[in-house]
Design an enzyme around this catalytic site. Structure first.
Site, PDB file in Angstrom:
ATOM      1  N   VAL A 120      -8.122  -6.301  12.996  1.00  0.00           N
ATOM      2  CA  VAL A 120      -8.032  -7.513  12.179  1.00  0.00           C
ATOM      3  C   VAL A 120      -8.597  -8.734  12.912  1.00  0.00           C
ATOM      4  CG1 VAL A 120      -6.397  -9.148  11.151  1.00  0.00           C
ATOM      5  CG2 VAL A 120      -6.153  -6.708  10.741  1.00  0.00           C
ATOM      6  N   GLU A 142      -9.627  -0.677   6.938  1.00  0.00           N
ATOM      7  CA  GLU A 142     -10.530  -0.195   7.972  1.00  0.00           C
ATOM      8  C   GLU A 142     -11.640   0.614   7.310  1.00  0.00           C
ATOM      9  OE1 GLU A 142      -8.389   1.675  11.209  1.00  0.00           O
ATOM     10  OE2 GLU A 142      -6.948   0.035  11.202  1.00  0.00           O
ATOM     11  N   LYS A 196       2.467  -9.329   1.081  1.00  0.00           N
ATOM     12  CA  LYS A 196       1.778  -8.340   1.926  1.00  0.00           C
ATOM     13  C   LYS A 196       2.522  -7.002   1.928  1.00  0.00           C
ATOM     14  CE  LYS A 196      -0.781  -6.320   4.843  1.00  0.00           C
ATOM     15  NZ  LYS A 196      -2.081  -5.813   4.453  1.00  0.00           N
ATOM     16  N   ASP A 249      -6.023   9.245  -5.328  1.00  0.00           N
ATOM     17  CA  ASP A 249      -6.570  10.487  -4.781  1.00  0.00           C
ATOM     18  C   ASP A 249      -5.460  11.273  -4.102  1.00  0.00           C
ATOM     19  OD1 ASP A 249      -9.154   9.987  -5.594  1.00  0.00           O
ATOM     20  OD2 ASP A 249      -9.654   8.881  -3.761  1.00  0.00           O
ATOM     21  N   ALA A 250      -5.142  12.421  -4.684  1.00  0.00           N
ATOM     22  CA  ALA A 250      -4.145  13.282  -4.041  1.00  0.00           C
ATOM     23  C   ALA A 250      -4.767  13.893  -2.786  1.00  0.00           C
ATOM     24  CB  ALA A 250      -3.731  14.387  -5.010  1.00  0.00           C
ATOM     25  N   CYS A 267      -1.027   1.042   9.227  1.00  0.00           N
ATOM     26  CA  CYS A 267      -0.295   0.061   8.422  1.00  0.00           C
ATOM     27  C   CYS A 267       0.671   0.624   7.394  1.00  0.00           C
ATOM     28  CB  CYS A 267      -1.289  -0.891   7.787  1.00  0.00           C
ATOM     29  SG  CYS A 267      -2.036  -1.902   9.070  1.00  0.00           S
ATOM     30  N   LYS A 313      -8.636   8.151   7.957  1.00  0.00           N
ATOM     31  CA  LYS A 313      -9.485   8.057   6.764  1.00  0.00           C
ATOM     32  C   LYS A 313     -10.926   8.025   7.255  1.00  0.00           C
ATOM     33  CE  LYS A 313     -10.145   3.790   5.127  1.00  0.00           C
ATOM     34  NZ  LYS A 313      -9.901   2.477   4.502  1.00  0.00           N
TER      35      LYS A 313
HETATM   36  P1  NAD Z   1      -4.674  -3.639  16.974  1.00  0.00           P
HETATM   37  O1  NAD Z   1      -3.625  -2.879  17.673  1.00  0.00           O
HETATM   38  O2  NAD Z   1      -5.974  -3.011  16.660  1.00  0.00           O
HETATM   39  O3  NAD Z   1      -4.992  -4.960  17.824  1.00  0.00           O
HETATM   40  C1  NAD Z   1      -4.025  -5.831  18.321  1.00  0.00           C
HETATM   41  C2  NAD Z   1      -4.629  -6.531  19.541  1.00  0.00           C
HETATM   42  O4  NAD Z   1      -3.725  -7.556  19.968  1.00  0.00           O
HETATM   43  C3  NAD Z   1      -4.813  -5.608  20.742  1.00  0.00           C
HETATM   44  O5  NAD Z   1      -6.157  -5.671  21.188  1.00  0.00           O
HETATM   45  C4  NAD Z   1      -3.852  -6.166  21.803  1.00  0.00           C
HETATM   46  O6  NAD Z   1      -4.324  -6.045  23.131  1.00  0.00           O
HETATM   47  C5  NAD Z   1      -3.772  -7.616  21.385  1.00  0.00           C
HETATM   48  N1  NAD Z   1      -2.580  -8.330  21.892  1.00  0.00           N
HETATM   49  C6  NAD Z   1      -1.320  -7.870  22.011  1.00  0.00           C
HETATM   50  N2  NAD Z   1      -0.531  -8.844  22.510  1.00  0.00           N
HETATM   51  C7  NAD Z   1      -1.299  -9.923  22.676  1.00  0.00           C
HETATM   52  C8  NAD Z   1      -1.045 -11.248  23.116  1.00  0.00           C
HETATM   53  N3  NAD Z   1       0.177 -11.646  23.482  1.00  0.00           N
HETATM   54  N4  NAD Z   1      -2.071 -12.119  23.181  1.00  0.00           N
HETATM   55  C9  NAD Z   1      -3.316 -11.735  22.819  1.00  0.00           C
HETATM   56  N5  NAD Z   1      -3.616 -10.500  22.380  1.00  0.00           N
HETATM   57  C10 NAD Z   1      -2.614  -9.614  22.301  1.00  0.00           C
HETATM   58  O7  NAD Z   1      -3.994  -4.206  15.648  1.00  0.00           O
HETATM   59  P2  NAD Z   1      -4.651  -4.399  14.205  1.00  0.00           P
HETATM   60  O8  NAD Z   1      -4.838  -3.088  13.561  1.00  0.00           O
HETATM   61  O9  NAD Z   1      -5.788  -5.354  14.315  1.00  0.00           O
HETATM   62  O10 NAD Z   1      -3.432  -5.110  13.452  1.00  0.00           O
HETATM   63  C11 NAD Z   1      -3.028  -6.426  13.771  1.00  0.00           C
HETATM   64  C12 NAD Z   1      -2.053  -6.904  12.707  1.00  0.00           C
HETATM   65  O11 NAD Z   1      -2.726  -7.013  11.451  1.00  0.00           O
HETATM   66  C13 NAD Z   1      -0.867  -5.972  12.462  1.00  0.00           C
HETATM   67  O12 NAD Z   1       0.261  -6.747  12.152  1.00  0.00           O
HETATM   68  C14 NAD Z   1      -1.294  -5.177  11.255  1.00  0.00           C
HETATM   69  O13 NAD Z   1      -0.201  -4.717  10.496  1.00  0.00           O
HETATM   70  C15 NAD Z   1      -2.075  -6.198  10.466  1.00  0.00           C
HETATM   71  N6  NAD Z   1      -3.115  -5.624   9.584  1.00  0.00           N
HETATM   72  C16 NAD Z   1      -3.898  -4.615  10.039  1.00  0.00           C
HETATM   73  C17 NAD Z   1      -4.909  -4.114   9.225  1.00  0.00           C
HETATM   74  C18 NAD Z   1      -5.787  -2.963   9.677  1.00  0.00           C
HETATM   75  O14 NAD Z   1      -6.539  -2.455   8.852  1.00  0.00           O
HETATM   76  N7  NAD Z   1      -5.737  -2.532  10.913  1.00  0.00           N
HETATM   77  C19 NAD Z   1      -5.119  -4.677   7.961  1.00  0.00           C
HETATM   78  C20 NAD Z   1      -4.294  -5.733   7.540  1.00  0.00           C
HETATM   79  C21 NAD Z   1      -3.295  -6.200   8.372  1.00  0.00           C
HETATM   80  C1  UGA Z   2      -4.499  -0.406   3.923  1.00  0.00           C
HETATM   81  C2  UGA Z   2      -4.653  -1.282   2.669  1.00  0.00           C
HETATM   82  O1  UGA Z   2      -5.531  -0.645   1.737  1.00  0.00           O
HETATM   83  C3  UGA Z   2      -5.208  -2.660   3.026  1.00  0.00           C
HETATM   84  O2  UGA Z   2      -5.243  -3.483   1.870  1.00  0.00           O
HETATM   85  C4  UGA Z   2      -4.288  -3.281   4.072  1.00  0.00           C
HETATM   86  O3  UGA Z   2      -4.810  -4.530   4.504  1.00  0.00           O
HETATM   87  C5  UGA Z   2      -4.169  -2.369   5.256  1.00  0.00           C
HETATM   88  O4  UGA Z   2      -3.662  -1.076   4.841  1.00  0.00           O
HETATM   89  C6  UGA Z   2      -3.207  -2.896   6.267  1.00  0.00           C
HETATM   90  O5  UGA Z   2      -2.258  -3.586   5.937  1.00  0.00           O
HETATM   91  O6  UGA Z   2      -3.463  -2.559   7.411  1.00  0.00           O
HETATM   92  P1  UGA Z   2      -6.133   1.029   5.452  1.00  0.00           P
HETATM   93  O7  UGA Z   2      -4.881   1.530   6.070  1.00  0.00           O
HETATM   94  O8  UGA Z   2      -7.237   0.576   6.318  1.00  0.00           O
HETATM   95  O9  UGA Z   2      -5.793  -0.197   4.452  1.00  0.00           O
HETATM   96  O10 UGA Z   2      -6.749   2.191   4.539  1.00  0.00           O
HETATM   97  P2  UGA Z   2      -6.572   2.705   3.025  1.00  0.00           P
HETATM   98  O11 UGA Z   2      -7.912   2.863   2.442  1.00  0.00           O
HETATM   99  O12 UGA Z   2      -5.590   1.894   2.271  1.00  0.00           O
HETATM  100  O13 UGA Z   2      -5.966   4.160   3.263  1.00  0.00           O
HETATM  101  C7  UGA Z   2      -4.674   4.342   3.802  1.00  0.00           C
HETATM  102  C8  UGA Z   2      -4.307   5.805   3.774  1.00  0.00           C
HETATM  103  O14 UGA Z   2      -4.087   6.249   2.438  1.00  0.00           O
HETATM  104  C9  UGA Z   2      -5.375   6.733   4.349  1.00  0.00           C
HETATM  105  O15 UGA Z   2      -4.750   7.723   5.135  1.00  0.00           O
HETATM  106  C10 UGA Z   2      -6.039   7.352   3.135  1.00  0.00           C
HETATM  107  O16 UGA Z   2      -6.560   8.624   3.382  1.00  0.00           O
HETATM  108  C11 UGA Z   2      -4.855   7.417   2.180  1.00  0.00           C
HETATM  109  N1  UGA Z   2      -5.259   7.397   0.751  1.00  0.00           N
HETATM  110  C12 UGA Z   2      -5.857   6.309   0.222  1.00  0.00           C
HETATM  111  C13 UGA Z   2      -4.973   8.502  -0.042  1.00  0.00           C
HETATM  112  O17 UGA Z   2      -4.411   9.512   0.427  1.00  0.00           O
HETATM  113  N2  UGA Z   2      -5.305   8.457  -1.382  1.00  0.00           N
HETATM  114  C14 UGA Z   2      -5.909   7.370  -1.940  1.00  0.00           C
HETATM  115  O18 UGA Z   2      -6.172   7.391  -3.157  1.00  0.00           O
HETATM  116  C15 UGA Z   2      -6.194   6.263  -1.123  1.00  0.00           C
END
Ligand code: NAD
Ligand code: UGA
Length: 438
Positions: free
Chosen positions: A12, A157, A206, A253-254, A262, A322
């Site tokens: 993110v 992602e 969220k 999608d099953a 997340c 995924k």
């Molecule tokens: P991530 O684990 O990929 O990255 C987190 C980063 O934060 C790491 O690089 C870590 O070293 C760094 N970090 C930890 N403590 C720190 C600090 N004190 N100061 C500076 N950096 C620090 O996490 P992510 O997947 O990017 O997710 C981040 C947040 O966003 C989570 O709350 C997640 O739920 C949310 N989110 C993630 C996604 C996604 O698709 N991954 C989508 C929407 C929301």
């Molecule tokens: C999901 C949400 O789609 C984002 O909106 C959100 O920001 C994010 O979580 C988050 O909070 O981190 P992401 O986890 O990257 O995004 O991927 P998705 O495409 O949502 O898929 C999640 C999982 O569900 C995967 O394992 C995928 O294979 C599965 N999936 C998805 C299914 O089994 N069936 C579907 O129809 C869709």
């Protein structure tokens, strides 16, 4: 142009930083992980996300994007500090806020000018108020003009840049309307609906969104199980349902169920919040149970097809949770592999991007360089992640090299008729008649 500091350079933070820079802002991305920052400074991406490397390179080159491990350097003159650190599951399923706390305390220690703290991490309802409290207490009487705005992120992602640049909506929550409007201005050029609400409501939007998407997937997986019993095809069922505008086609999608960094932690955290406040989140519990069973059912089908899994060689295609990501956090494939190994099977696998990450957590897993190498001498082949490159394999060749031609298509990627014509014993998820073979 605004001066933005992004704290945390994961999926993110890095995408947010690069995209805000691309929109013309001056962005410094900060991480406590030195290795990660050194890589980024050298132009090496710490994660695989399509289009990210080019976007980062362009904006670094234009002088709008820099990386550092120094909080004082990153926060210098920043108008906005986006917190995008991880919020993993704690021992009881609650969101662990230690990294958010560290970020908030560092802001409190180093900033001496008006600043807007933006929570982009997914955090429990009430965390915005808690962050304000952490900062105020840490200041210990030293005045600081600041506001907290919740700005949950909805990107996925694998399509993160597109999701950031063309969002369905931007949600902002704050008790300070002026601060929320300033953050809204950062997104104006995206020309999407911007919803401004209070802090707690934004935080809940969220969790509710992720829980609803996970619920849809568990729902269709439950329907798939019933389809198998009754001889219907869940793919057609989902298509027929999705054509109803009130239902819509997405997230039906099953397959192997939802994984990733997340959905699992967020559904758990929402249920935990509910229980803590006296509710009984029965639907969320069922959604999680169905998801857990989905992986086990695949292993049960394989055991039935092969008689036993002990001493069998099982090939797995796809390891990431995924397609189009190297992220293996809570990947369904990994759980299936654990279950297979526990029953005495030898597992080998191929994934286009996630093999280095998988090797670090699955020492017994044999990694292969192609899908054909995975199939060579295998007793069964499991399709666990529907990467594009698995869509059109040379199935005749796979049939020839397998020891027994059993296929478990756990993402419904392939055509049952074609597979059965070739001679495979072909299983899918919720697609009527489950047998076949020559
Ligand atoms: P991530 O684990 O990929 O990255 C987190 C980063 O934060 C790491 O690089 C870590 O070293 C760094 N970090 C930890 N403590 C720190 C600090 N004190 N100061 C500076 N950096 C620090 O996490 P992510 O997947 O990017 O997710 C981040 C947040 O966003 C989570 O709350 C997640 O739920 C949310 N989110 C993630 C996604 C996604 O698709 N991954 C989508 C929407 C929301
Ligand atoms: C999901 C949400 O789609 C984002 O909106 C959100 O920001 C994010 O979580 C988050 O909070 O981190 P992401 O986890 O990257 O995004 O991927 P998705 O495409 O949502 O898929 C999640 C999982 O569900 C995967 O394992 C995928 O294979 C599965 N999936 C998805 C299914 O089994 N069936 C579907 O129809 C869709």
């Amino acid at each position: 142009m605004s001066k933005i500091c992004v704290i945390g350079t994961g999926y993110v933070g890095l995408v947010t930083g690069a995209c805000f820079a691309d929109l013309g802002n001056s962005v410094t991305c900060l991480d406590v992980d030195e290795n990660r920052i050194n890589k980024l400074k050298a132009g090496i991406m710490p994660i695989y996300e399509p289009g990210l490397e080019q976007l980062v390179e362009q904006n670094v080159h234009a002088g709008r994007l820099t990386f550092t491990t120094s909080y004082s350097e990153a926060l210098k003159d920043a108008e906005f500090a986006f917190i995008a650190v991880g919020t993993p599951s704690g021992v009881d399923g609650e969101a662990d806020l230690q990294y958010v706390r560290q970020a908030a305390e560092s802001i409190a220690d180093l900033v001496e000018w008006p600043i807007i703290v933006v929570n982009k991490s997914t955090v429990p309802v009430g965390t915005g108020d808690w962050v304000a409290d952490v900062i105020t207490r840490r200041r210990n009487g030293r005045p600081l003009e600041f506001s907290v705005v919740s700005n949950p992120e909805f990107l996925r992602e694998g399509s993160a840049i597109n999701d950031f640049m063309y969002p369905d909506r931007v949600v902002l929550g704050s008790m300070h309307a002026e601060a929320a409007e300033k953050v809204a201005r950062l997104y104006l050029s995206l020309r999407c609906p911007i919803m401004i609400t209070d802090l707690r409501t934004a935080e809940m939007i969220k969790y509710a969104s992720n829980a609803f998407l996970a619920t849809r997937i568990s729902f269709i997986n439950e329907i798939a199980t019933i389809c198998e019993e009754l001889g219907a095809d869940v793919r057609e069922v989902a298509r027929g349902m999705g054509l109803d505008k009130r239902i819509g086609p997405s997230f039906l999608d099953a397959g192997l169920g939802w994984g990733g960094s997340c959905f699992p932690k967020d559904v758990k955290a929402l249920a935990h919040m509910a229980v803590l406040h006296g509710s009984h989140p029965q639907l969320l519990q069922a959604v999680m149970d169905i998801n857990r069973n989905q992986r086990r059912r695949v292993v049960v089908k394989l055991r039935r097809a092969l008689g036993t899994l002990d001493q069998k060689v099982i090939g797995v295609l796809g390891l990431s949770f995924k397609p189009n990501t190297d992220d293996i956090r809570e990947a369904p494939a990994l759980e299936v592999i654990h279950l297979l190994e526990n029953e005495g099977a030898t597992v080998r696998a191929y994934d286009p991007q996630a093999m280095p990450n998988a090797a670090a957590v699955l020492p017994r897993l044999q990694l292969c360089q192609t899908p054909y190498e995975v199939a060579e001498g295998a007793d069964a082949l499991v399709l666990a992640t529907e990467w594009n490159e698995f869509k059109q394999l040379d199935f005749e060749r796979i049939y020839r090299v397998m020891r027994t031609p059993v296929i478990m298509d756990a993402r419904n990627l392939w055509e049952p008729d074609q597979m059965r014509r070739i001679g495979f014993t072909y299983f899918a998820i919720g697609r009527g008649n489950q047998t076949g073979g020559r």
